[in-house]
Design an enzyme around this catalytic site. Structure first.
Site, PDB file in Angstrom:
ATOM      1  N   ARG A  88      28.136  57.058  38.724  1.00 40.30           N
ATOM      2  CA  ARG A  88      28.188  56.730  40.159  1.00 40.30           C
ATOM      3  C   ARG A  88      26.770  56.722  40.739  1.00 40.30           C
ATOM      4  O   ARG A  88      26.433  55.888  41.569  1.00 40.30           O
ATOM      5  CB  ARG A  88      29.052  57.751  40.911  1.00 40.30           C
ATOM      6  CG  ARG A  88      30.506  57.809  40.476  1.00 40.30           C
ATOM      7  CD  ARG A  88      31.350  56.663  40.926  1.00 40.30           C
ATOM      8  NE  ARG A  88      31.384  56.496  42.362  1.00 40.30           N
ATOM      9  CZ  ARG A  88      32.084  55.561  42.996  1.00 40.30           C
ATOM     10  NH1 ARG A  88      32.814  54.692  42.297  1.00 40.30           N
ATOM     11  NH2 ARG A  88      32.068  55.462  44.295  1.00 40.30           N
ATOM     12  N   HIS A 118      31.714  48.399  38.765  1.00 39.04           N
ATOM     13  CA  HIS A 118      32.712  49.412  39.118  1.00 39.04           C
ATOM     14  C   HIS A 118      32.500  50.623  38.224  1.00 39.04           C
ATOM     15  O   HIS A 118      32.156  50.486  37.055  1.00 39.04           O
ATOM     16  CB  HIS A 118      34.134  48.864  38.870  1.00 39.04           C
ATOM     17  CG  HIS A 118      35.179  49.931  38.943  1.00 39.04           C
ATOM     18  ND1 HIS A 118      35.758  50.326  40.118  1.00 39.04           N
ATOM     19  CD2 HIS A 118      35.700  50.742  37.977  1.00 39.04           C
ATOM     20  CE1 HIS A 118      36.613  51.317  39.879  1.00 39.04           C
ATOM     21  NE2 HIS A 118      36.596  51.587  38.585  1.00 39.04           N
TER      22      HIS A 118
HETATM   23  P1  GDP Z   1      33.369  51.835  44.823  1.00 34.55           P
HETATM   24  O1  GDP Z   1      34.070  53.046  44.248  1.00 34.55           O
HETATM   25  O2  GDP Z   1      31.931  52.112  45.178  1.00 34.55           O
HETATM   26  O3  GDP Z   1      33.508  50.603  43.947  1.00 34.55           O
HETATM   27  O4  GDP Z   1      34.067  51.486  46.238  1.00 34.55           O
HETATM   28  P2  GDP Z   1      35.587  51.544  46.723  1.00 34.55           P
HETATM   29  O5  GDP Z   1      36.481  52.211  45.728  1.00 34.55           O
HETATM   30  O6  GDP Z   1      35.582  52.056  48.121  1.00 34.55           O
HETATM   31  O7  GDP Z   1      35.984  49.980  46.819  1.00 34.55           O
HETATM   32  C1  GDP Z   1      36.351  49.245  45.692  1.00 34.55           C
HETATM   33  C2  GDP Z   1      35.682  47.893  45.754  1.00 34.55           C
HETATM   34  O8  GDP Z   1      36.214  47.168  46.874  1.00 34.55           O
HETATM   35  C3  GDP Z   1      34.167  47.921  46.032  1.00 34.55           C
HETATM   36  O9  GDP Z   1      33.395  48.154  44.893  1.00 34.55           O
HETATM   37  C4  GDP Z   1      33.938  46.551  46.610  1.00 34.55           C
HETATM   38  O10 GDP Z   1      33.908  45.527  45.596  1.00 34.55           O
HETATM   39  C5  GDP Z   1      35.192  46.357  47.466  1.00 34.55           C
HETATM   40  N1  GDP Z   1      34.988  46.836  48.853  1.00 34.55           N
HETATM   41  C6  GDP Z   1      34.845  48.128  49.269  1.00 34.55           C
HETATM   42  N2  GDP Z   1      34.698  48.206  50.597  1.00 34.55           N
HETATM   43  C7  GDP Z   1      34.771  46.928  51.057  1.00 34.55           C
HETATM   44  C8  GDP Z   1      34.708  46.338  52.357  1.00 34.55           C
HETATM   45  O11 GDP Z   1      34.553  47.023  53.365  1.00 34.55           O
HETATM   46  N3  GDP Z   1      34.818  44.965  52.420  1.00 34.55           N
HETATM   47  C9  GDP Z   1      34.998  44.187  51.318  1.00 34.55           C
HETATM   48  N4  GDP Z   1      35.101  42.872  51.454  1.00 34.55           N
HETATM   49  N5  GDP Z   1      35.064  44.709  50.062  1.00 34.55           N
HETATM   50  C10 GDP Z   1      34.951  46.060  49.932  1.00 34.55           C
END
Ligand code: GDP
Length: 141
Positions: A88, A118
């Site tokens: 991370r 991811h």
């Molecule tokens: P990660 O763990 O850092 O990958 O983030 P999350 O688990 O919160 O979100 C999963 C994935 O969804 C992210 O890696 C982004 O590709 C997408 N994502 C997250 N937040 C947003 C947002 O606010 N808008 C959009 N369009 N995509 C998002």
């Protein structure tokens, strides 16, 4: 005693399109991750929805699952001590605007959605995500 941990990472379609696969895998190795298993594949919209089921209620769910099923990805099972948190850290913040210098997202992500990589965020999600992409025999190492 330090214990080895496993995590699942995906090089997302945007990064594959940018020819960033080699650079990102080099970062894993430079930072001490052992590659247990790796494959390139495309997932369907339905498979992307299953993988990201925890985000089903989010406004970006439809867009995210279209993106993730829209081209080849590379999935890797990685192993090292503290693998989940260390990956991370190496990935950087979800929004590349907030990602620190030296992270993979700082270098390769374009937007909060098209953010290159991811990584599992906890032990239970790592177990689910490793099992989603790899059969037991592929991780029996
Ligand atoms: P990660 O763990 O850092 O990958 O983030 P999350 O688990 O919160 O979100 C999963 C994935 O969804 C992210 O890696 C982004 O590709 C997408 N994502 C997250 N937040 C947003 C947002 O606010 N808008 C959009 N369009 N995509 C998002």
């Amino acid at each position: 005693m330090k214990t080895l941990q496993r995590t699942l990472t995906i090089i997302k379609p945007d990064a594959v399109r940018k020819n960033a696969v080699g650079d990102i895998i080099e970062q894993f190795e430079k930072h001490g991750f052992r590659i247990l298993s790796m494959k390139m594949l495309e997932i369907s919209k339905h498979q992307a929805e299953q993988f990201y089921a925890v985000h089903a209620s989010k406004s970006f769910f439809n867009s995210l699952t279209n993106f993730m099923s829209g081209g080849p990805i590379v999935v890797l099972a990685l192993e090292k001590e503290n693998a989940i948190a260390d990956l991370r850290k190496l990935m950087g913040a979800t929004n590349p605007a907030n990602a620190e210098e030296g992270t993979i997202r700082k270098k390769w992500a374009s937007t909060i959605e098209f953010n290159a990589i991811h990584g599992s965020d906890a032990e239970d999600t790592a177990r689910f995500e490793l099992g989603f992409f790899f059969a037991g025999f592929e991780l029996a190492k």
